[in-house]
Design an enzyme around this catalytic site. Structure first.
Site, PDB file in Angstrom:
ATOM      1  N   CYS A 167       0.828  -1.206   0.000  1.00 43.49           N
ATOM      2  CA  CYS A 167       0.000   0.000   0.000  1.00 43.49           C
ATOM      3  C   CYS A 167       0.863   1.257   0.000  1.00 43.49           C
ATOM      4  O   CYS A 167       0.481   2.283  -0.544  1.00 43.49           O
ATOM      5  CB  CYS A 167      -1.025  -0.014   1.139  1.00 43.49           C
ATOM      6  SG  CYS A 167      -0.309   0.213   2.741  1.00 43.49           S
ATOM      7  N   THR A 168       2.056   1.174   0.590  1.00 44.02           N
ATOM      8  CA  THR A 168       2.968   2.317   0.525  1.00 44.02           C
ATOM      9  C   THR A 168       3.386   2.554  -0.922  1.00 44.02           C
ATOM     10  O   THR A 168       3.395   3.678  -1.415  1.00 44.02           O
ATOM     11  CB  THR A 168       4.231   2.045   1.375  1.00 44.02           C
ATOM     12  OG1 THR A 168       3.836   1.885   2.722  1.00 44.02           O
ATOM     13  CG2 THR A 168       5.215   3.187   1.269  1.00 44.02           C
TER      14      THR A 168
END
Lengths: 542, 521
Positions: free
Chosen positions: A216-217
């Site tokens: 998700c980063t």
């Protein structure tokens, strides 16, 4: 074996000094060679066959060292071909050799340079050879950069050891594995005596899994250039909307056209987010997981490995027991110690590890946790419990997907149940068993906040391992040595924890002062242990 | 231009600057033995500028048993010439030459020969010649590296009057974040933070640095009379307060990261003691037109510190949980402050340079220095003469080391006695098979006389070690030669590139049980 070659008189006069003369530090079985009965020399030259796995940075050194230690029958296995970036250290290769087989070029070079030596190359995977092939060697030296290949050969050699019904080991079935590894100015050399000393699998947790970034980063909040490069690899590559000058299905990180595309895509992503620092070199480093390597360190580690091989084969000296670390970054730091057998080792131990977990844990979370656990490092685990499939790879995968969102409790996995795990990352026909211990959900979070930093020294506080009584008793002597070592370790841990408490309590104490205090208070042994464990753990984690 | 493709794996360690330094260097090897050629191999491969082998010997049969850079065709020819030829094959960018003179003769008759080199590696030199050479090189500020492989034992000694390091590259460098003592711009940014106005996504993505600066200020004003937390209770109380500001501590990684490093963050800012020592060195106080750039910049650093009580900011932050924009903004604040510090530091350097009448220091060099101020290092070695002269030898230290069980320093003592033996008898103990037993007591008396000179109790060297060294009979095993060649070349690379920290000053490898120790002799 054929031995038509006759040496020039006096060629081996240096080695002769240590095999023809005895001394106070030789092994108990040592019988010096005489002119009439040169049995050690004959064995080195005719009887012992040595296998070198890997013909890269370590492999080139290993072959040279063995040839100049008097060995004449050497096999080398490597499936790789020579790349330009190998030439700064793999000294048996020249620019004209780029693209050729490493094993073949290395063997030809040694055979030409060192008269009388016969190296036989195999350009293949180690998995292509069977047990009978490996059985012919006196010992095996591995100069590999892959954890997976080391686990495989280690597992195989442990399985080759034959024990009778009373559990006595047939010593003739033990093939020592000498393993080396380097990174930059650091490296380690170790001797593994299968079923006697700790094995590679016992020390798996000292090779932490590769750093990975949260998906998700990478997708939503990129911050550093590495995130952008990962984005280009994971999202950019399969995205049909982004044009590329090649078929994304056959992405090859050795192809400069592909790498240039990756670099430009990562650079664009970085510019869109105002991130600096995406370079071609960094892109290569991230995409290929490049580890810096120099000739010097390979020379140190390979020589330490071959020195042990020579001593094992000649009995002309003592041995490394059983692990040496080398770090040349800040002065020269070495640490030689006995790496202990790990109770519950999946390969040479009982393969049962107890694991504390809440019954409310979802199977998906449990799966994620054990995959991240450095003791297991599963890649694609399949889980079974009480004769039922909890989670499977392959054909049965779909049928077990719904289980992921159920808790262990709901899946009727009870306290004390054993979950059997198979995984392609585990060596041949070996399973790992996790014994579940349930604990309360409430106590978990509290524990975590109060013991964060001390935990790193005693990682088994929450996950106690099941003792492995049988083997334990059998090697009383070795076990005693290990206990001595453990006492040292425990003393050291105690001291470090105590100082750490003070360090946490007092505002005025700096790391340097704490360290100075510890060194003052204890012996040199503890100093090295301290540097090793405390500095790395605390400066990163505290 | 360097060969970036071929050198990729090493450029990732020492960069193009380190590589340029290597490529400019010319290294001399005394004696092309196995240990010597193994050392040079590891320096030719990464691309030093050039090397010269000095060796008066002819290739013998035993060379073919331990030296990889010779083969059967070389028998009877000059060893200097042949190893040079074989080593040159490793890298066409490196120049190699040979000198077929006896090194001892060269040292005694034409020592200025060695002035041209950037570093000299000495192997198998008798003690008298070694001492003469070391004094000469010391006067000319040229690093000397002495390496010995002797049976299963290895010895290495580095000798340089002063070695300056800007990039020491510690394994786990601490970050320079200034949370405890925020600079103005950081504090202003943290002041603007209004946690209550943030939605849950934003709340969990405020960088912990900003959180910590913001909440520390709030806590000390509201709960501690404007003082930073100093006692354990105060720190615990701040920690509780910090956690209480999280919406959900379990889910907010930024808060978790803050708690992880909290004990270190709450330590007052201080300059590391070794940096203080460098700043206080007399060389920084007495600048002249002949001062090294290093010392001018250290003097500038001292001035900067006197003015600000802190060192110039490094200006980089680690990767921490944050959304892209907050992270980039925070990065920018650190970067801008570091640039401002660099500008100020540069002007101090420039004014010092002009006041002492030196030529300007390149701005890239000042920048590198400024970025690495917390990792500066300086090694001043002891000379071999100081080590060898009984009055200045570190006897007390040696005694305390020799009293440790299984101390490897015992090999240092016996190897020095071997040199005494060679000086008296003009051969090495145990070299001939029929003399091994007779040589043991002779070697023992050399050990005793050395220990007496050094005022070390003779009981500290057990006979076993003397017997073992006599057994070796001056033999050179390839594995030990190769290992010592590896260690030596690592140290040479560190000395030439001025990166990482070289050994200070002696290293002993014990190949019997594969243990090793550094000693400061």
């Amino acid at each position: 074996m054929e031995t038509s070659y006759t040496d020039i008189e006096g060629r081996w006069s240096d080695i002769d000094k240590v095999i023809k003369r005895t001394g106070p530090f030789v092994a108990p079985d040592f019988q010096p060679d005489t002119n009439d009965s040169p049995s050690i020399k004959t064995a080195l030259q005719n009887d012992f066959k040595i296998l070198v796995i890997g013909a890269g940075g370590l492999g080139c050194e290993l072959l040279k060292n063995l040839a100049l230690s008097g060995f004449r029958n050497i096999d080398v296995i490597d499936m790789d071909t020579i790349d330009v970036s190998n030439l700064n250290r793999q000294f048996l290769f020249r620019r004209k050799d780029v693209g050729k087989s490493k094993a073949e070029v290395a063997a030809a070079f040694i055979n030409q340079r060192v008269a009388g030596c016969k190296v036989t190359p195999y350009k293949c995977k180690i998995q292509d050879k069977d047990e009978d092939y490996y059985r012919q060697f006196k010992l095996i030296i591995a100069g590999l950069d892959s954890i997976e290949a080391r686990r495989w050969i280690n597992g195989l050699l442990v399985n080759l050891v034959v024990t009778d019904t009373d559990g006595n080991i047939d010593p003739l079935t033990i093939i020592p594995l000498i393993d080396g590894g380097t990174e930059g100015f650091k490296g380690q050399a170790r001797v593994i005596l299968p079923r006697i000393s700790s094995c590679f699998e016992c020390s798996l947790e000292s090779f932490p899994p590769q750093t990975t970034y949260a998906i998700c980063t990478i997708a939503n909040t990129p911050r550093v250039p590495e995130h952008c490069i990962q984005w280009a690899l994971i999202f950019g590559l399969p995205d049909a909307a982004i044009p590329k000058p090649f078929d994304p299905k056959v992405f090859d990180n050795d192809n400069p056209v592909h790498m240039t595309w990756l670099y430009e895509t990562a650079k664009k992503r970085a510019e869109d987010h105002n991130i600096n620092g995406v370079t071609y070199k960094l892109t290569q480093g991230v995409a290929k997981n490049i580890i810096p390597a120099i000739a010097s360190t390979n020379a140190i580690i390979a020589a330490a490995c071959c020195n042990e091989a020579f001593k094992i084969c000649t009995d002309s000296s003592g041995y490394l027991d059983n692990y040496m670390m080398y770090n040349g970054q800040q002065s020269v730091y070495t640490y030689t110690f006995n790496y202990e057998v790990k109770e519950g080792c999946a390969v040479c131990g009982s393969n049962i590890v107890s694991y504390e977990v809440s019954p409310k844990t979802l199977l998906s979370t449990f799966l994620e946790d054990i995959s991240k656990d450095s003791r297991f490092q599963f890649k694609k685990p399949s889980l079974r419990c009480n004769g039922r499939n909890l989670y499977m790879q392959g054909l049965l995968h779909q049928s077990t997907v719904p289980n992921l969102e159920k808790s262990l409790e709901d899946l009727q996995v009870g306290e004390g149940d054993e979950i059997t795990i198979t995984d392609p990352s585990l060596p041949v026909s070996i399973t790992s068993i996790i014994l579940l211990i349930y604990h309360d959900v409430e106590s978990e979070s509290e524990e975590e906040t109060t013991t964060t930093s001390t935990n790193s020294f005693t990682p088994s506080v929450n996950n106690q391992e099941v003792p492995r009584e049988k083997v334990w008793e059998k090697y009383a002597k070795r076990s005693r040595e290990r206990t001595d070592h453990r006492t040292d370790q425990n003393q050291c841990r105690k001291l470090i924890n105590q100082i750490l408490k003070e360090y946490k309590a007092g505002s005025h104490v700096s790391i340097e002062e704490v360290r100075a205090k510890a060194i003052e208070a204890q012996t040199k042994k503890i100093q090295s242990y301290f540097d090793n464990e405390f500095q790395t753990n605390v400066s990163i984690k505290a | 231009m360097t060969d970036t493709e071929k050198y990729d794996r090493q450029l990732r360690l020492w960069g193009e600057e380190g590589q340029a330094r290597l490529e400019k260097s010319h290294i001399c090897l005394i004696n092309g033995t196995a240990t010597g050629t193994e050392t040079l191999k590891n320096l030719v491969l990464p691309g030093i500028g050039g090397f010269t082998v000095v060796d008066g010997n002819k290739v013998s049969a035993s060379d073919l048993g331990n030296n990889f850079f010779l083969d059967k065709s070389c028998l009877g020819l000059s060893r200097a010439l042949k190893v040079c030829e074989f080593l040159r094959e490793l890298n066409d960018r490196v120049k190699g030459s040979s000198c077929e003179e006896d090194p001892v003769h060269l040292i005694n008759e034409k020592i200025s020969f060695f002035k041209e080199f950037d570093l000299v590696i000495a192997n198998r030199l008798p003690e008298a010649a070694l001492t003469t050479l070391s004094q000469y090189l010391w006067e000319h500020n040229i690093p000397l590296v002495v390496v010995v492989s002797y049976g299963y034992i290895g010895y290495l000694r580095l000798v340089v009057p002063e070695h300056q390091i800007v990039e020491s590259k510690p394994d786990t460098p601490l970050d320079d974040l200034r949370i405890y003592n925020p600079f103005k711009e950081l504090e202003e940014m943290a002041d603007q933070l209004d946690l209550k106005s943030l939605n849950s996504q934003q709340h969990g993505h405020v960088p912990y640095i900003t959180l910590m600066v913001h909440l520390l200020k709030k806590w000390k004003v509201d709960s501690n009379g404007g003082k930073m937390p100093s006692t354990r209770d105060e720190k615990e109380s701040f920690k509780k307060f910090f956690i209480s500001n999280a919406n959900s501590f379990q889910d907010e990684e930024n808060f978790q990261e803050g708690v992880k490093g909290i004990w270190k963050v709450l330590q007052p800012y201080s300059v590391p003691s070794d940096i203080v020592a460098i700043m206080n060195d007399p060389k920084a106080a007495n600048l002249s037109s002949t001062s090294d750039d290093y010392w001018v910049m250290v003097a500038a650093l001292k001035k900067f510190h006197e003015t600000h009580q802190v060192l110039p900011l490094q200006g980089t932050i680690p990767d921490i949980t944050a959304d892209t924009i907050s992270y980039i903004n925070l990065q920018k604040i650190y970067h801008e402050k570091a640039s401002a510090d660099l500008d100020e530091f540069t002007s101090i350097v420039n004014s010092l340079v002009s006041s002492v009448g030196k030529t300007l220091i390149p701005s890239e060099m000042i920048k590198k220095f400024c970025k690495n101020v917390r990792f500066l290092n300086l090694v001043r070695y002891r000379s071999l003469v100081d080590e060898f002269t009984p009055a200045t030898a570190r006897s007390a230290y040696m005694i305390s080391e020799l009293e440790q069980p299984d101390s490897n320093l015992v090999f240092y003592i016996v190897l020095r006695a071997v040199e005494k033996f060679n000086n008296i008898y003009n051969r090495y103990p145990g070299f001939n098979d029929e003399e091994v037993d007779a040589d043991i007591p002779l070697l023992k008396s050399c050990v005793t006389s050395l220990l007496n000179d050094l005022s070390i109790p003779t009981t500290l060297v057990k006979d076993d070690y003397i017997t073992e060294i006599a057994r070796y009979g001056h033999c050179e095993l390839h594995n030990i030669a190769s290992l010592m060649g590896g260690v030596t070349s690592q140290e040479v690379i560190k000395l030439i590139t001025h990166q990482y920290v070289p050994l200070d000053n002696t290293f002993i490898f014990n190949g019997i049980n594969s243990t090793a120790n550094p000693y400061k002799l």
